[in-house]
Design a protein around this motif. Structure first.
Motif, mmCIF file in Angstrom:
data_model
loop_
_atom_site.group_PDB
_atom_site.id
_atom_site.type_symbol
_atom_site.label_atom_id
_atom_site.label_comp_id
_atom_site.label_asym_id
_atom_site.label_seq_id
_atom_site.Cartn_x
_atom_site.Cartn_y
_atom_site.Cartn_z
ATOM 1 N N MET A 63 49.164 -39.366 65.682
ATOM 2 C CA MET A 63 50.203 -40.387 65.510
ATOM 3 C C MET A 63 49.769 -41.331 64.397
ATOM 4 S SD MET A 63 51.022 -41.403 69.493
ATOM 5 C CE MET A 63 52.536 -42.266 69.052
ATOM 6 N N TRP A 64 50.744 -41.927 63.719
ATOM 7 C CA TRP A 64 50.445 -42.915 62.694
ATOM 8 C C TRP A 64 51.655 -43.803 62.463
ATOM 9 C CZ3 TRP A 64 51.300 -37.748 61.682
ATOM 10 C CH2 TRP A 64 52.371 -37.429 60.826
ATOM 11 N N MET A 65 51.433 -44.924 61.770
ATOM 12 C CA MET A 65 52.517 -45.798 61.351
ATOM 13 C C MET A 65 52.970 -45.375 59.956
ATOM 14 S SD MET A 65 51.033 -49.496 62.649
ATOM 15 C CE MET A 65 49.354 -49.155 62.116
ATOM 16 N N GLU A 66 54.263 -45.169 59.802
ATOM 17 C CA GLU A 66 54.813 -44.860 58.488
ATOM 18 C C GLU A 66 55.301 -46.165 57.861
ATOM 19 O OE1 GLU A 66 58.449 -42.454 56.292
ATOM 20 O OE2 GLU A 66 58.697 -43.490 58.211
ATOM 21 N N TRP A 67 54.664 -46.547 56.737
ATOM 22 C CA TRP A 67 55.003 -47.800 56.067
ATOM 23 C C TRP A 67 55.954 -47.517 54.913
ATOM 24 C CZ3 TRP A 67 53.013 -52.797 57.139
ATOM 25 C CH2 TRP A 67 52.157 -52.833 58.237
ATOM 26 N N HIS A 74 54.585 -38.754 64.044
ATOM 27 C CA HIS A 74 53.579 -37.917 64.701
ATOM 28 C C HIS A 74 53.727 -36.473 64.244
ATOM 29 C CE1 HIS A 74 56.110 -36.362 68.359
ATOM 30 N NE2 HIS A 74 56.912 -36.684 67.372
ATOM 31 N N ALA A 75 52.695 -35.687 64.549
ATOM 32 C CA ALA A 75 52.695 -34.259 64.219
ATOM 33 C C ALA A 75 51.516 -33.623 64.938
ATOM 34 C CB ALA A 75 52.566 -34.052 62.709
ATOM 35 N N THR A 76 51.475 -32.310 64.938
ATOM 36 C CA THR A 76 50.306 -31.548 65.361
ATOM 37 C C THR A 76 50.053 -30.475 64.311
ATOM 38 O OG1 THR A 76 51.476 -29.822 66.600
ATOM 39 C CG2 THR A 76 50.983 -31.867 67.782
ATOM 40 N N PHE A 77 49.014 -29.704 64.514
ATOM 41 C CA PHE A 77 48.744 -28.584 63.614
ATOM 42 C C PHE A 77 49.907 -27.594 63.626
ATOM 43 C CE2 PHE A 77 47.061 -24.338 62.764
ATOM 44 C CZ PHE A 77 46.366 -24.543 61.581
ATOM 45 N N VAL A 121 59.598 -38.356 63.462
ATOM 46 C CA VAL A 121 59.574 -39.759 63.866
ATOM 47 C C VAL A 121 59.388 -39.834 65.366
ATOM 48 C CG1 VAL A 121 60.894 -41.907 63.966
ATOM 49 C CG2 VAL A 121 60.997 -40.471 61.915
ATOM 50 N N PHE A 122 58.416 -40.636 65.816
ATOM 51 C CA PHE A 122 58.153 -40.801 67.245
ATOM 52 C C PHE A 122 58.915 -41.983 67.823
ATOM 53 C CE2 PHE A 122 55.816 -42.256 70.959
ATOM 54 C CZ PHE A 122 55.502 -41.065 71.610
ATOM 55 N N LEU A 123 58.937 -43.109 67.090
ATOM 56 C CA LEU A 123 59.625 -44.309 67.574
ATOM 57 C C LEU A 123 60.101 -45.120 66.384
ATOM 58 C CD1 LEU A 123 60.404 -46.199 69.951
ATOM 59 C CD2 LEU A 123 58.141 -47.264 69.691
ATOM 60 N N ASP A 124 61.382 -45.456 66.369
ATOM 61 C CA ASP A 124 61.975 -46.275 65.313
ATOM 62 C C ASP A 124 62.827 -47.327 65.995
ATOM 63 O OD1 ASP A 124 63.049 -47.380 63.060
ATOM 64 O OD2 ASP A 124 64.062 -45.572 62.352
ATOM 65 N N VAL A 125 62.351 -48.560 66.009
ATOM 66 C CA VAL A 125 63.044 -49.656 66.684
ATOM 67 C C VAL A 125 63.962 -50.357 65.690
ATOM 68 C CG1 VAL A 125 62.771 -51.814 67.963
ATOM 69 C CG2 VAL A 125 61.092 -49.971 68.237
ATOM 70 N N PRO A 139 52.736 -37.422 74.430
ATOM 71 C CA PRO A 139 52.939 -36.864 73.086
ATOM 72 C C PRO A 139 54.406 -36.577 72.783
ATOM 73 C CG PRO A 139 52.164 -35.152 74.564
ATOM 74 C CD PRO A 139 52.184 -36.431 75.360
ATOM 75 N N GLU A 140 55.281 -36.785 73.778
ATOM 76 C CA GLU A 140 56.688 -36.438 73.629
ATOM 77 C C GLU A 140 57.562 -37.688 73.613
ATOM 78 O OE1 GLU A 140 57.637 -33.506 72.973
ATOM 79 O OE2 GLU A 140 55.750 -32.472 73.393
ATOM 80 N N PRO A 141 58.260 -37.970 72.508
ATOM 81 C CA PRO A 141 59.133 -39.153 72.460
ATOM 82 C C PRO A 141 60.171 -39.170 73.574
ATOM 83 C CG PRO A 141 58.891 -38.186 70.267
ATOM 84 C CD PRO A 141 58.256 -37.226 71.228
ATOM 85 N N ALA A 142 60.631 -38.008 73.993
ATOM 86 C CA ALA A 142 61.680 -37.949 75.021
ATOM 87 C C ALA A 142 61.200 -38.470 76.367
ATOM 88 C CB ALA A 142 62.189 -36.515 75.164
ATOM 89 N N THR A 143 59.888 -38.458 76.600
ATOM 90 C CA THR A 143 59.364 -38.911 77.894
ATOM 91 C C THR A 143 58.740 -40.306 77.813
ATOM 92 O OG1 THR A 143 57.225 -37.835 77.494
ATOM 93 C CG2 THR A 143 58.925 -36.542 78.612
ATOM 94 N N LEU A 144 58.883 -40.975 76.664
ATOM 95 C CA LEU A 144 58.341 -42.319 76.506
ATOM 96 C C LEU A 144 59.067 -43.282 77.442
ATOM 97 C CD1 LEU A 144 56.344 -44.016 74.738
ATOM 98 C CD2 LEU A 144 58.323 -44.574 73.304
ATOM 99 N N ALA A 145 58.308 -44.080 78.189
ATOM 100 C CA ALA A 145 58.887 -45.044 79.136
ATOM 101 C C ALA A 145 58.454 -46.453 78.745
ATOM 102 C CB ALA A 145 58.435 -44.715 80.560
ATOM 103 N N PRO A 146 59.118 -47.072 77.745
ATOM 104 C CA PRO A 146 58.669 -48.368 77.229
ATOM 105 C C PRO A 146 58.852 -49.502 78.244
ATOM 106 C CG PRO A 146 60.184 -47.264 75.701
ATOM 107 C CD PRO A 146 60.272 -46.560 77.009
ATOM 108 N N ARG A 147 57.914 -50.444 78.195
ATOM 109 C CA ARG A 147 57.994 -51.641 79.028
ATOM 110 C C ARG A 147 57.526 -52.831 78.185
ATOM 111 N NH1 ARG A 147 53.941 -54.058 81.882
ATOM 112 N NH2 ARG A 147 52.620 -52.198 81.715
#
Length: 439
Positions: free
Chosen positions: A277-281, A289-292, A298-302, A343-351
């Motif tokens: 994971m990283w921040m895209e500036w 994010h990515a893997t091999f 994009v993982f999260l874009d607020v 590792p999956e944006p779809a399962t992210l549970a933000p608080r």
């Protein structure tokens, strides 16, 4: 331009992108990196014998040269690194210890190297022998519990057209990863070798897993600047190119490259297993994010906010900054958010942890259920991710933090810094004892 200056300029070029002052210095990795590893499988008898021998005088670490390197370079690996030094600590106040200078070495902690993973803590030191400061530079990787190096390399060049160094050494899941960089300016030629292996299996680090020749690299001066390691994966931030490179099984995958879903400058990367994971500036900051095996995404874009993140593989935390002010170089308002790592944006549970939080540093670290960031020259700000409570740790007035933490656990923060002694500053490292989070 002097060669040493060139190396510094290359490594300071890490903040490409279109975010102007906002990202100035976010990931500008200064020093010419360093470090490595070896032999944690030293039994108590051998260790005790070498310690006794050291009391009587120096013990040969058995330096072995790296074969096939560029002419004009000297790069060696220590077969017996535990003979080279021992860490000693002195009190710097209640709950604070600082690293004591070594009589043999002039040394300082390597920025953004080493760390804590799966119960093991590694400190990376860059050192020159006091008796020969113009001689080779050593990269020493210390096991904090044992207090001795478990891996060491040294490097040197003849200063006549060549630059050779071992760049930042990453530690994770009992493994290390690092690049060896060799440049011949007279020929405009360079090579980079990638090492990745177990810290307990020194033979895995005797040879590179991947060699980039001059024709494989994207132009003179692009450096594998920051390193990241897990049991399966080595990853590198490449600047000023602005890409993330992932290596598995001696094969390269390039991510965050032009034409990908997140082509902006990658900053603050973190690797968990095979997941990077990283921040895209860019005009705004979002998480990518990515893997091999999977492409950049994009993982999260607020909406209307920059997202500045960190994770320890258990907790994922991030700041949401609203209303960036170029003149004040800060946000009008900053929120703190967290979620269980996934590792999956779809399962992210933000608080949301805090609705309004003064931005201390744009580069925080997560560990032991806390977000930790530098808050002024000699203080740290800690946010408890369970309830949002903010606490501060402050050093005495003559001591200063110089980098973000190297590790944060439930019980300790390890962080590089300096202290004033006899009218001069001494590079050092601090270990700060923590109370239990949520307590």
């Amino acid at each position: 331009m002097p060669l040493r200056t060139w190396v510094l300029v290359v490594l300071l070029a890490g903040c490409s992108g279109s975010n102007g002052l906002k990202d100035a210095g976010v990931d500008a990795a200064a020093d010419s990196g360093i470090d490595a590893h070896i032999d944690a499988a030293v039994d108590a008898g051998r260790d005790g014998g070498r310690d006794a021998g050291r009391d009587a005088g120096p013990v040969d670490p058995e330096w072995v040269g790296l074969p096939g390197i560029l002419d004009g370079c000297q790069i060696d690996r220590a077969v017996a690194p535990e003979t080279l030094a021992r860490l000693e600590w002195a009190s710097c106040g209640e709950g604070c210890q600082r690293l004591v200078p070594d009589p043999r070495w002039r040394w300082g902690p390597a920025p953004r190297s080493g760390g804590h993973s799966e119960g093991r803590t590694i400190l990376s030191i860059i050192a020159n022998e006091r008796s020969d400061l113009a001689g080779p530079t050593a990269s020493l990787l210390f096991d904090i519990e044992r207090g001795v190096p478990v891996f060491a390399m040294r490097y040197h060049d003849d200063g006549d057209g060549e630059v050779c160094f071992v760049n930042r050494v990453a530690f994770g899941q009992g493994h290390v990863a690092f690049p060896v960089v060799m440049v011949d300016f007279d020929r405009s030629y360079e090579e980079t070798w990638v090492f990745h292996g177990s810290i307990d299996e020194p033979e895995e680090l005797a040879e590179p897993v991947l060699r980039f020749g001059d024709e494989d690299l994207p132009g003179l001066g692009n450096v594998l600047q920051l390193s990241f390691a897990s049991a399966t994966t080595a990853a590198f931030q490449v600047q000023p190119l602005g890409e993330m490179w992932i290596v598995e099984g001696g094969v390269l995958a390039r991510r965050a490259n032009r034409g990908s879903a997140a082509p902006g400058s990658p900053q603050g990367p973190q690797l968990v297993g095979r997941h990077l994971m990283w921040m895209e500036w860019e005009a705004k900051v979002r998480l990518a994010h990515a893997t091999f095996d999977t492409e950049t995404a994009v993982f999260l874009d607020v909406p209307d906010a920059d997202t500045l993140f960190a994770t320890d593989g258990d907790d994922l935390a991030w700041l949401q900054g609203y209303g960036w002010d170029d003149d004040a170089m800060t946000y009008a308002r900053t929120e703190v958010w967290t979620a269980p790592y996934t590792p999956e944006p779809a399962t992210l549970a933000p608080r949301r942890v805090r609705a309004d939080y003064p931005l201390l540093s744009r580069r925080g670290m997560v560990g032991g259920g806390r977000w930790v960031a530098i808050d002024g020259e000699n203080a740290l700000g800690l946010v408890d991710l369970s309830d949002g409570r903010v606490t501060r740790i402050e050093l005495p007035a003559d001591m200063f933090f110089s980098d973000p933490p190297t590790w944060v656990t439930a019980s300790e923060i390890g962080i590089a810094g300096r202290y004033r002694e006899g009218g001069r500053f001494v590079d050092s490292f601090f270990r700060l004892t923590l109370p239990s989070a949520g307590g």
